[in-house]
Enzyme design. Structure first.
Site, short mmCIF file in Angstrom:
data_model
loop_
_atom_site.label_atom_id
_atom_site.label_comp_id
_atom_site.label_asym_id
_atom_site.label_seq_id
_atom_site.Cartn_x
_atom_site.Cartn_y
_atom_site.Cartn_z
N VAL A 1 0.83 -1.21 0.00
CA VAL A 1 0.00 0.00 0.00
C VAL A 1 0.86 1.26 0.00
O VAL A 1 0.65 2.18 -0.79
CB VAL A 1 -0.96 -0.01 1.22
CG1 VAL A 1 -1.54 1.37 1.47
CG2 VAL A 1 -2.07 -1.01 0.97
N ASP B 1 10.76 3.31 5.19
CA ASP B 1 10.51 1.95 5.70
C ASP B 1 11.65 1.57 6.63
O ASP B 1 12.80 1.96 6.43
CB ASP B 1 10.39 0.93 4.56
CG ASP B 1 9.55 -0.27 4.99
OD1 ASP B 1 8.41 -0.39 4.52
OD2 ASP B 1 10.04 -1.09 5.81
N LYS C 1 14.74 -3.14 1.85
CA LYS C 1 13.72 -2.61 0.93
C LYS C 1 14.13 -1.25 0.39
O LYS C 1 14.05 -0.98 -0.81
CB LYS C 1 12.40 -2.46 1.71
CG LYS C 1 11.25 -3.23 1.13
CD LYS C 1 9.99 -3.06 1.96
CE LYS C 1 9.32 -4.39 2.12
NZ LYS C 1 8.02 -4.33 2.77
N PHE D 1 -8.45 1.28 -0.57
CA PHE D 1 -9.30 0.22 -1.12
C PHE D 1 -8.65 -0.47 -2.32
O PHE D 1 -9.32 -1.26 -3.00
CB PHE D 1 -10.66 0.80 -1.53
CG PHE D 1 -11.43 1.37 -0.37
CD1 PHE D 1 -12.17 0.54 0.46
CD2 PHE D 1 -11.39 2.72 -0.09
CE1 PHE D 1 -12.87 1.06 1.54
CE2 PHE D 1 -12.09 3.26 0.99
CZ PHE D 1 -12.84 2.42 1.81
N ARG E 1 -6.70 -2.90 -4.89
CA ARG E 1 -6.53 -4.35 -4.96
C ARG E 1 -5.14 -4.65 -5.49
O ARG E 1 -4.73 -4.04 -6.50
CB ARG E 1 -7.52 -4.98 -5.95
CG ARG E 1 -8.96 -4.92 -5.56
CD ARG E 1 -9.84 -5.16 -6.77
NE ARG E 1 -9.53 -4.19 -7.84
CZ ARG E 1 -9.90 -4.31 -9.11
NH1 ARG E 1 -10.57 -5.35 -9.52
NH2 ARG E 1 -9.58 -3.37 -10.00
N GLY F 1 -14.88 -20.19 -6.15
CA GLY F 1 -13.49 -20.63 -6.15
C GLY F 1 -13.14 -21.36 -4.87
O GLY F 1 -14.03 -21.86 -4.18
N GLY G 1 -8.66 -15.47 0.15
CA GLY G 1 -7.44 -15.44 0.94
C GLY G 1 -6.84 -14.06 0.82
O GLY G 1 -7.56 -13.09 0.60
N CYS H 1 -5.75 -9.23 3.16
CA CYS H 1 -6.77 -8.35 3.75
C CYS H 1 -8.01 -9.09 4.26
O CYS H 1 -8.31 -9.02 5.45
CB CYS H 1 -7.19 -7.28 2.73
SG CYS H 1 -5.87 -6.10 2.42
N ARG I 1 0.32 -14.08 1.34
CA ARG I 1 -0.29 -14.04 2.68
C ARG I 1 -1.70 -14.66 2.65
O ARG I 1 -2.54 -14.26 1.86
CB ARG I 1 -0.35 -12.60 3.19
CG ARG I 1 1.03 -12.08 3.60
CD ARG I 1 0.98 -10.64 4.04
NE ARG I 1 0.88 -9.70 2.93
CZ ARG I 1 0.91 -8.37 3.06
NH1 ARG I 1 1.05 -7.83 4.25
NH2 ARG I 1 0.81 -7.59 2.01
N1 LIG Z 1 -2.12 -5.11 0.59
C1 LIG Z 1 -3.31 -4.66 0.22
O1 LIG Z 1 -3.86 -5.03 -0.83
C2 LIG Z 1 -4.03 -3.66 1.08
C3 LIG Z 1 -5.14 -2.99 0.55
C4 LIG Z 1 -5.81 -2.05 1.34
C5 LIG Z 1 -5.37 -1.82 2.65
N2 LIG Z 1 -4.30 -2.51 3.14
C6 LIG Z 1 -3.85 -2.23 4.50
O2 LIG Z 1 -2.69 -1.39 4.41
C7 LIG Z 1 -1.79 -1.67 5.48
C8 LIG Z 1 -0.43 -2.04 4.93
O3 LIG Z 1 -0.56 -3.23 4.17
P1 LIG Z 1 0.59 -3.74 3.19
O4 LIG Z 1 0.04 -4.91 2.46
O5 LIG Z 1 1.14 -2.58 2.44
O6 LIG Z 1 1.67 -4.22 4.28
P2 LIG Z 1 3.21 -4.61 4.03
O7 LIG Z 1 3.54 -5.59 5.07
O8 LIG Z 1 3.42 -4.93 2.59
O9 LIG Z 1 3.99 -3.24 4.30
C9 LIG Z 1 4.12 -2.65 5.56
C10 LIG Z 1 5.50 -2.02 5.64
O10 LIG Z 1 5.59 -1.19 6.79
C11 LIG Z 1 6.92 -1.24 7.26
N3 LIG Z 1 6.95 -0.72 8.64
C12 LIG Z 1 6.42 -1.27 9.77
N4 LIG Z 1 6.62 -0.44 10.81
C13 LIG Z 1 7.27 0.64 10.35
C14 LIG Z 1 7.73 1.85 10.94
N5 LIG Z 1 7.56 2.13 12.24
N6 LIG Z 1 8.39 2.74 10.16
C15 LIG Z 1 8.58 2.49 8.85
N7 LIG Z 1 8.14 1.37 8.23
C16 LIG Z 1 7.49 0.47 8.97
C17 LIG Z 1 7.30 -2.70 7.11
O11 LIG Z 1 8.69 -2.88 7.08
C18 LIG Z 1 6.64 -3.03 5.76
O12 LIG Z 1 7.54 -2.84 4.68
C19 LIG Z 1 -2.45 -2.79 6.29
O13 LIG Z 1 -3.17 -2.24 7.34
C20 LIG Z 1 -3.41 -3.42 5.28
O14 LIG Z 1 -4.50 -4.05 5.90
C21 LIG Z 1 -3.62 -3.40 2.37
#
Ligand SMILES: NC(=O)c1ccc[n+]([C@@H]2O[C@H](COP(=O)([O-])OP(=O)(O)OC[C@H]3O[C@@H](n4cnc5c(N)ncnc54)[C@H](O)[C@@H]3O)[C@@H](O)[C@H]2O)c1
Length: 433
Positions: free
Chosen positions: A11, A30, A35, A152, A154, A256, A260, A263, A331
């Site tokens: 995200v 990050d 990364k 939101f 995907r 399906g 999974g 989210c 995941r």
């Molecule tokens: N992945 C999706 O499709 C999606 C879609 C909508 C919402 N979200 C939400 O967005 C949020 C992030 O999801 P994601 O999939 O991007 O997670 P992710 O695990 O891919 O990324 C999170 C990142 O945050 C970093 N991080 C953690 N603590 C930190 C800090 N204190 N300072 C700097 N970096 C830090 C981690 O190293 C990691 O790289 C979650 O709450 C998720 O539910 C995800």
């Protein structure tokens, strides 16, 4: 606007790159030094279509930079987004807010001047209040407005979703944040994407309600698919027949192996826990979770039935390991439970995924093949788990010639029975009686 994105995962990185593309000055931060090092060297640590070009062009334009340190960038920022992970807490399924709280404390210490702190992570109702409390406690002089702006997008279509959202939801309690958030999203706002301002708690709940509803829709059609198998109906036709009804809509009606991903599983669980805590249980969602959990292992049993009820010592080829196509995200992928069920029953599993192999290696012990054909060599059954384009036009004659037995279990209904059977396969799909 000067924007800092704390957390540069699926995200944070997409949002940061898109905001830079809107013309803002963005620093993606990050904690994971590898990364940031990769990003600085032009290597994108995740697979997301189009992200490499978007990052490259905005880095070149000088609008997008990367850092492991947030203090400097936060002190100069107008807006700081929190986009860290909120996984399920071990033991009870509540959202683990450890990363969000830690980020809030770190941000607080570096804030200078009026700053809007925006929670983009998916967080339970009331988290914005807690973020605000942490910031005020850590730095009583901080001049902040704490906003909720759930995401939101995907995975697999993240850039398109971010740039052409159905809506942008902004929850705030401090009116000073409204013009700032409008400015942040100006290009989308000018493009007529609805910008919905709500209270902070409402905004937090909208995200969970949306994901829970979609998970429920998928689960609904999966149960209808099971019924179709029993009564001799076709779930794809049922989906079309109900999806054309404008009140229902065609999306998320593909039967399906169960939902999974990063989210839906954790967010449905977190919503159910929040609702229980407030003595207002969401029973539809609790049931959705239970049905979906049992479905994944049921898919393992479906494969075992397709090879005559005993898979011990037999080789199973799994096509697709990620939770959906066009991502490398493993995941909570249904493949994990399906593979485990097959291994528990004594199968030898070989798998292939176009982009998910590196992540899959951390999550399962199987033979990793370099192509679907290599995975299928000497297999007694091939299982299509993820509908990557690479599996939509398999050379079925070649596949058959490699396999010990020509059996295809298609958990995504990619193929048509008569086509596959014409090549001499026994074909098993979802929801076709
Ligand atoms: N992945 C999706 O499709 C999606 C879609 C909508 C919402 N979200 C939400 O967005 C949020 C992030 O999801 P994601 O999939 O991007 O997670 P992710 O695990 O891919 O990324 C999170 C990142 O945050 C970093 N991080 C953690 N603590 C930190 C800090 N204190 N300072 C700097 N970096 C830090 C981690 O190293 C990691 O790289 C979650 O709450 C998720 O539910 C995800």
């Amino acid at each position: 606007m000067r924007i800092v994105m704390v957390g540069s995962g699926y995200v944070g990185l997409v949002s940061g790159a898109c905001f830079a593309d809107f013309g803002h000055e963005v620093v993606c931060v990050d904690k994971a030094a590898d990364k940031i090092e990769a990003l600085r060297n032009g290597v994108i640590p995740i697979f997301e279509p189009g992200l490499d070009q978007l990052v490259e062009s905005n880095v070149k334009a000088g609008r997008l930079t990367f850092s492991t340190e947030l203090a400097g960038p936060v002190s100069e920022a107008d807006v700081v987004f929190i986009a860290v992970g909120t996984p399920s807490r071990r033991g009870d399924g509540h959202a683990d807010l450890g990363y969000v709280h830690a980020a809030a404390a770190e941000i607080a210490a570096s804030i200078k001047g009026f700053t809007v702190v925006v929670t983009k992570s998916t967080v339970p109702v009331g988290t914005g209040d807690e973020v605000e409390r942490i910031i005020r406690e850590t730095n009583p002089d901080a001049d902040v407005a704490v906003v909720s702006n759930p995401e939101f997008l995907r995975e697999g279509a993240a850039i398109e979703d971010f740039k052409r959202p159905d809506r942008i939801v902004v929850g705030l309690s401090d009116e000073r944040a409204r013009p700032v958030m409008t400015e942040v999203y100006r290009p989308l706002y000018l493009n007529q994407s609805p910008l919905l301002f709500t209270s902070r708690r409402t905004s937090e709940l909208i995200k969970y309600a949306a994901n829970a509803f979609l998970a429920m829709k998928i689960t609904f059609i999966n149960e209808v698919a099971d019924l179709c198998e029993k009564v001799g109906a076709d779930v794809q036709d049922v989906s079309r027949g109900i999806g054309l009804d404008g009140r229902i809509g065609a999306k998320f009606l593909h039967a399906g192996p169960g939902y999974g991903g990063s989210c839906f599983p954790k967010d449905t669980l977190a919503l159910a826990k929040t609702a229980q805590d407030h003595d207002s249980p969401v029973r539809l969602i609790e049931t959705t979770i239970a049905i979906n959990d049992s479905r994944k292992r049921a898919m393992g049993r479906k494969v075992i039935a397709a090879v005559g009820g005993d898979v011990r010592g037999k080789k199973v080829a799994v096509f697709g390991l990620t939770f959906k196509p066009n991502t490398d995200d493993m995941r909570d992928s249904p493949a994990i439970a399906i593979v485990q069920a097959l291994k528990d029953a004594g199968a030898i599993v070989s798998g292939y995924d176009p982009e998910g192999m590196n992540n899959a290696r951390q999550m399962m012990e199987i033979d990793f093949a370099t192509s679907p054909y290599e995975a299928a060599r000497d297999a007694h059954v091939a299982v299509l788990v993820t509908e990557w384009n690479a599996f939509r036009a398999l050379d079925l004659d070649r596949l058959k010639s490699l396999m010990a037995a020509p059996v295809l279990v298609d958990l995504r209904n990619v193929y048509r029975a008569h086509e596959v059977e014409a090549h001499g396969f026994a074909y098993h799909s979802i929801g076709k009686g």
